[in-house]
Design a protein around this motif. Structure first.
Motif, PDB file in Angstrom:
ATOM      1  N   SER A  91       0.828  -1.204   0.000  1.00 42.39           N
ATOM      2  CA  SER A  91       0.000   0.000   0.000  1.00 42.39           C
ATOM      3  C   SER A  91       0.865   1.258   0.000  1.00 42.39           C
ATOM      4  O   SER A  91       0.508   2.275  -0.605  1.00 42.39           O
ATOM      5  CB  SER A  91      -0.953   0.005   1.202  1.00 42.39           C
ATOM      6  OG  SER A  91      -0.291   0.291   2.430  1.00 42.39           O
ATOM      7  N   LEU A 132      -9.734  -8.909  -1.762  1.00 39.05           N
ATOM      8  CA  LEU A 132      -9.427  -7.492  -1.946  1.00 39.05           C
ATOM      9  C   LEU A 132     -10.581  -6.750  -2.600  1.00 39.05           C
ATOM     10  O   LEU A 132     -10.926  -5.627  -2.208  1.00 39.05           O
ATOM     11  CB  LEU A 132      -8.162  -7.335  -2.793  1.00 39.05           C
ATOM     12  CG  LEU A 132      -6.828  -7.548  -2.087  1.00 39.05           C
ATOM     13  CD1 LEU A 132      -5.692  -7.554  -3.095  1.00 39.05           C
ATOM     14  CD2 LEU A 132      -6.585  -6.483  -1.022  1.00 39.05           C
ATOM     15  N   LYS A 133     -11.194  -7.364  -3.597  1.00 35.73           N
ATOM     16  CA  LYS A 133     -12.317  -6.712  -4.277  1.00 35.73           C
ATOM     17  C   LYS A 133     -13.509  -6.544  -3.339  1.00 35.73           C
ATOM     18  O   LYS A 133     -14.193  -5.511  -3.361  1.00 35.73           O
ATOM     19  CB  LYS A 133     -12.710  -7.522  -5.520  1.00 35.73           C
ATOM     20  CG  LYS A 133     -11.658  -7.476  -6.620  1.00 35.73           C
ATOM     21  CD  LYS A 133     -12.012  -8.414  -7.766  1.00 35.73           C
ATOM     22  CE  LYS A 133     -10.916  -8.431  -8.819  1.00 35.73           C
ATOM     23  NZ  LYS A 133     -11.189  -9.391  -9.914  1.00 35.73           N
ATOM     24  N   ASN A 136     -12.636  -3.874  -0.832  1.00 35.12           N
ATOM     25  CA  ASN A 136     -12.667  -2.580  -1.512  1.00 35.12           C
ATOM     26  C   ASN A 136     -14.078  -2.001  -1.543  1.00 35.12           C
ATOM     27  O   ASN A 136     -14.285  -0.802  -1.337  1.00 35.12           O
ATOM     28  CB  ASN A 136     -12.134  -2.745  -2.932  1.00 35.12           C
ATOM     29  CG  ASN A 136     -11.233  -1.625  -3.347  1.00 35.12           C
ATOM     30  OD1 ASN A 136     -10.521  -1.063  -2.528  1.00 35.12           O
ATOM     31  ND2 ASN A 136     -11.267  -1.276  -4.615  1.00 35.12           N
ATOM     32  N   LYS A 137     -15.063  -2.863  -1.797  1.00 34.24           N
ATOM     33  CA  LYS A 137     -16.457  -2.402  -1.869  1.00 34.24           C
ATOM     34  C   LYS A 137     -16.964  -1.897  -0.520  1.00 34.24           C
ATOM     35  O   LYS A 137     -17.849  -1.045  -0.464  1.00 34.24           O
ATOM     36  CB  LYS A 137     -17.346  -3.535  -2.373  1.00 34.24           C
ATOM     37  CG  LYS A 137     -17.152  -3.871  -3.849  1.00 34.24           C
ATOM     38  CD  LYS A 137     -18.067  -5.004  -4.285  1.00 34.24           C
ATOM     39  CE  LYS A 137     -17.852  -5.335  -5.751  1.00 34.24           C
ATOM     40  NZ  LYS A 137     -18.705  -6.476  -6.202  1.00 34.24           N
ATOM     41  N   ASN A 142     -12.440   1.964  -2.651  1.00 26.83           N
ATOM     42  CA  ASN A 142     -10.988   2.179  -2.532  1.00 26.83           C
ATOM     43  C   ASN A 142     -10.627   2.110  -1.057  1.00 26.83           C
ATOM     44  O   ASN A 142     -10.597   3.121  -0.365  1.00 26.83           O
ATOM     45  CB  ASN A 142     -10.580   3.534  -3.121  1.00 26.83           C
ATOM     46  CG  ASN A 142      -9.072   3.761  -3.052  1.00 26.83           C
ATOM     47  OD1 ASN A 142      -8.308   2.884  -2.642  1.00 26.83           O
ATOM     48  ND2 ASN A 142      -8.640   4.949  -3.431  1.00 26.83           N
ATOM     49  N   PHE A 143     -10.333   0.910  -0.578  1.00 27.80           N
ATOM     50  CA  PHE A 143     -10.090   0.766   0.857  1.00 27.80           C
ATOM     51  C   PHE A 143      -8.824   1.473   1.305  1.00 27.80           C
ATOM     52  O   PHE A 143      -8.670   1.805   2.479  1.00 27.80           O
ATOM     53  CB  PHE A 143     -10.073  -0.721   1.257  1.00 27.80           C
ATOM     54  CG  PHE A 143      -8.761  -1.439   1.116  1.00 27.80           C
ATOM     55  CD1 PHE A 143      -7.941  -1.640   2.216  1.00 27.80           C
ATOM     56  CD2 PHE A 143      -8.347  -1.947  -0.103  1.00 27.80           C
ATOM     57  CE1 PHE A 143      -6.748  -2.323   2.110  1.00 27.80           C
ATOM     58  CE2 PHE A 143      -7.157  -2.632  -0.235  1.00 27.80           C
ATOM     59  CZ  PHE A 143      -6.342  -2.819   0.885  1.00 27.80           C
ATOM     60  N   ILE A 174      -5.725  -0.533  -7.146  1.00 33.36           N
ATOM     61  CA  ILE A 174      -6.830  -1.195  -6.450  1.00 33.36           C
ATOM     62  C   ILE A 174      -8.204  -0.762  -6.955  1.00 33.36           C
ATOM     63  O   ILE A 174      -9.180  -1.484  -6.804  1.00 33.36           O
ATOM     64  CB  ILE A 174      -6.720  -0.965  -4.919  1.00 33.36           C
ATOM     65  CG1 ILE A 174      -7.650  -1.911  -4.143  1.00 33.36           C
ATOM     66  CG2 ILE A 174      -6.975   0.478  -4.558  1.00 33.36           C
ATOM     67  CD1 ILE A 174      -7.323  -3.370  -4.294  1.00 33.36           C
ATOM     68  N   THR A 175      -8.302   0.416  -7.571  1.00 34.17           N
ATOM     69  CA  THR A 175      -9.594   0.868  -8.086  1.00 34.17           C
ATOM     70  C   THR A 175      -9.844   0.392  -9.511  1.00 34.17           C
ATOM     71  O   THR A 175     -10.837   0.751 -10.133  1.00 34.17           O
ATOM     72  CB  THR A 175      -9.690   2.402  -8.049  1.00 34.17           C
ATOM     73  OG1 THR A 175      -8.618   2.960  -8.825  1.00 34.17           O
ATOM     74  CG2 THR A 175      -9.574   2.915  -6.625  1.00 34.17           C
TER      75      THR A 175
END
Length: 618
Positions: A91, A132-133, A136-137, A142-143, A174-175
């Protein structure tokens, strides 16, 4: 007549001088324009050698890595961010922010709601694309809550790609949504969980007779058990595929496009091999310094050589910066303790007297008088007295209303206290319990819980910021020590909360063996043969690359790295660095958490922390 001829000659010579002068004065202007144009077209490859220790880079085993350090820039004061885990530092390499902003506090973190792809656990392991997906949601798509370098580059019209180890590769953009231009190759490529490949990439795969699905790790993925040694093979087949994809598909495609590019290449070796190696079952020596780990270092160097060769062949060498970094250092696993209640019990898969996975939670449950549950198995009850143990634990009378959550990670663990009414009381009791254990070396507590003697705050180590994910209540660092090979940062060992065996490899602690990572750079924007003694970290990498490529990262949080100006062409060689030591007030038993760090301006670089005598390098 003679005067006229002389005058004509004079005028002729004068005109020649004027013409030559104009030509001479114009030439530098044209050259400067060409240089500026070329500068705009520079490219960058961030090559992450996962878990590579700088002490083991040499001309024999790793000639290409060694050459980059000798011919380009070698960073002699480099740092991983703590906790020294892969996704955490991924990250930082992606965004240029510290973990207090990205919220990627460790490889396993607490999230808001159960993650379906992680067996409905709310403490998922992040090295998984589907996980991860989903995560992210939960956090506004975008965590990380920050723009990444690859996102910024592709929005600016650059070609972009991320290749290699599953988890940290997707974190680089990530986005990313299906159909957008960043090329992703990782363990999931070719499966329904992978990011789809565009037609240009598929055509080049076919042209080069390369499969569309990533090969598995095979023998390299076998970690063994407490009776069976792990792998004796490096991750050769899978990484050869990633190197072939990079050199035969992605770089030729980028060269054809005639646009600048940014690529992140994430090598699983030596990390995966050092974790799983079978050279030292239940023994601290040679630990991660045996022949299998050596083969892994040679493997990553071979991949790098192939990429450098392709850049030269494609005419991209002179315009491409290569920045080498490791997400963290590495240590040998110790599972020994003379104080742990958990180590006195018997388990079917743990050598007698060794610490089991989840030992922190087991010891806390004993002292707090609370039952244990497994969040990764539908909150099933865990009874250590019957030989039961697991990685992550819930402590409390009702697993649906936890009092304590322990996310086991390796060289350090995260503790969450979701019951706000009991937080401060539990925090003090937990610290008192932890300070009885010989495996603990430093505790960091969320500022909201107040000052607890013997501990420092999460803010002190850059873990309090703009993060969207739930903030840990405390972070436990484990004891680390030197196994005696003569180079402590190359031969460190650490107590680890893991299912892997004593003698295998781990990271995550605040020892200098884990914070000391390999870093080097070469290319048109970096100085040649330069030794950089200033402190640098993974959070500096994307900000530096953005600077040389004229990209504008737009931060939300304030916990950012800096541009490594001293390493860049045309910049002063030195920066003003300072060193500091911070100490907590002592606990009742005299233990205190000590932190050593450096600064350049407002940017901090964390060297080492823990209890004196229990952390390597302190």
């Amino acid at each position: 007549m003679k005067i006229g001829k002389y005058l004509q000659r004079f005028i002729y010579l004068a005109l020649c001088v004027v013409t030559i002068t104009i030509a001479c004065t114009r030439q530098p202007q044209q050259s400067n324009q060409q240089v500026a144009q070329k500068a705009k077209q520079h490219n960058a490859i961030i090559f992450v050698a996962d878990g590579l220790r700088p002490d083991w880079v040499n001309s024999t085993d790793t000639p290409n890595l060694n050459e980059i350090r000798s011919d380009g820039v070698t960073f002699l004061n480099s740092h991983s961010l703590f906790p020294t885990f892969t996704t955490s530092n991924a990250s930082a390499i992606a965004t240029g922010h510290f973990l207090g902003d990205t919220g990627d506090f460790s490889n396993t973190i607490k999230v808001n709601t159960p993650v379906k792809s992680a067996k409905n656990s709310f403490v998922p392991y992040l090295e998984n694309n589907v996980v991860l997906k989903e995560v992210n949601k939960q956090f506004g798509a975008n965590f990380l809550n920050e723009q990444s370098l690859l996102f910024t580059a592709r929005k600016a019209g650059f070609s972009t790609a991320a290749v290699g180890k599953i988890g940290p590769v997707l974190i680089q953009d990530i986005t990313l949504q299906q159909g957008e231009p960043t090329i992703i190759f990782d363990d999931d490529t070719g499966t329904k969980e992978g990011v789809a490949l565009n037609q240009d990439v598929i055509s080049l795969l076919d042209k080069n007779s390369l499969p569309k699905e990533t090969p598995e790790r095979g023998e390299n993925g076998k970690s063994g058990d407490y009776k069976t040694p792990g792998t004796t093979s490096a991750n050769v087949t899978q990484q050869q595929y990633f190197a072939d994809v990079t050199t035969k598909v992605i770089l030729p495609l980028f060269q054809q496009r005639q646009k600048p590019f940014v690529m992140v290449y994430w090598s699983r070796d030596p990390d995966g091999t050092q974790h799983n190696h079978g050279d030292s079952l239940n023994k601290l020596v040679p630990g991660i310094n045996g022949p299998t780990s050596q083969a892994a270092r040679q493997n990553v160097d071979k991949n790098l050589a192939q990429i450098r060769g392709a850049l030269k062949e494609l005419g991209l060498e002179e315009t491409t910066n290569i920045f080498i970094t490791a997400d963290h250092g590495f240590s040998t696993i110790s599972r020994e303790s003379k104080t742990s209640y958990a180590a006195t019990l018997n388990y079917p898969d743990v050598p007698k007297g060794f610490l089991p996975s989840g030992f922190v939670a087991i010891d806390l449950a004993k002292d707090l008088g609370l039952p244990l549950f497994d969040p990764d198995k539908k909150n099933a009850s865990v009874d250590p007295t019957k030989g039961q143990n697991t990685r992550n634990h819930i402590l409390g009378k009702d697993p649906n209303k936890p009092d304590v959550i322990v996310a086991a990670n390796g060289g350090s663990d995260l503790v969450y206290l979701p019951n706000k009414a009991l937080q401060k009381d539990l925090a003090q009791k937990i610290v008192t319990s932890l300070f009885k254990q010989d495996y603990v070396s430093g505790v960091f507590v969320n500022n909201d819980l107040g000052k607890i003697p013997g501990t420092l705050s999460l803010e002190n180590i850059g873990l309090r910021g703009n993060a969207r994910t739930p903030k840990p209540s405390m972070l436990i660092n484990f004891r680390s020590f030197d196994t005696g090979c003569g180079t402590p940062t190359a031969c460190g060992a650490e107590v680890s909360d893991t299912k892997l065996q004593q003698g295998q490899g781990m990271h995550g602690s605040f020892s200098r063996a884990d914070t000391y990572n390999m870093m080097g750079a070469i290319g048109p924007d970096f100085k040649k043969g330069f030794k950089d003694f200033a402190p640098v970290s993974n959070a500096d990498v994307p900000r530096t690359i953005a600077k040389v490529l004229n990209l504008q990262l737009k931060p939300l949080g304030r916990l950012t790295g800096r541009v490594m100006n001293e390493a860049l062409v045309g910049q002063p060689d030195t920066v003003g660095a300072k060193s500091f030591t911070m100490e907590s007030k002592p606990a009742e038993n005299g233990l205190k958490t000590v932190l050593k760090y450096q600064t350049v301006g407002k940017t901090r670089y964390f060297d080492v922390a823990g209890f004196p005598g229990r952390t390597l390098g302190l």
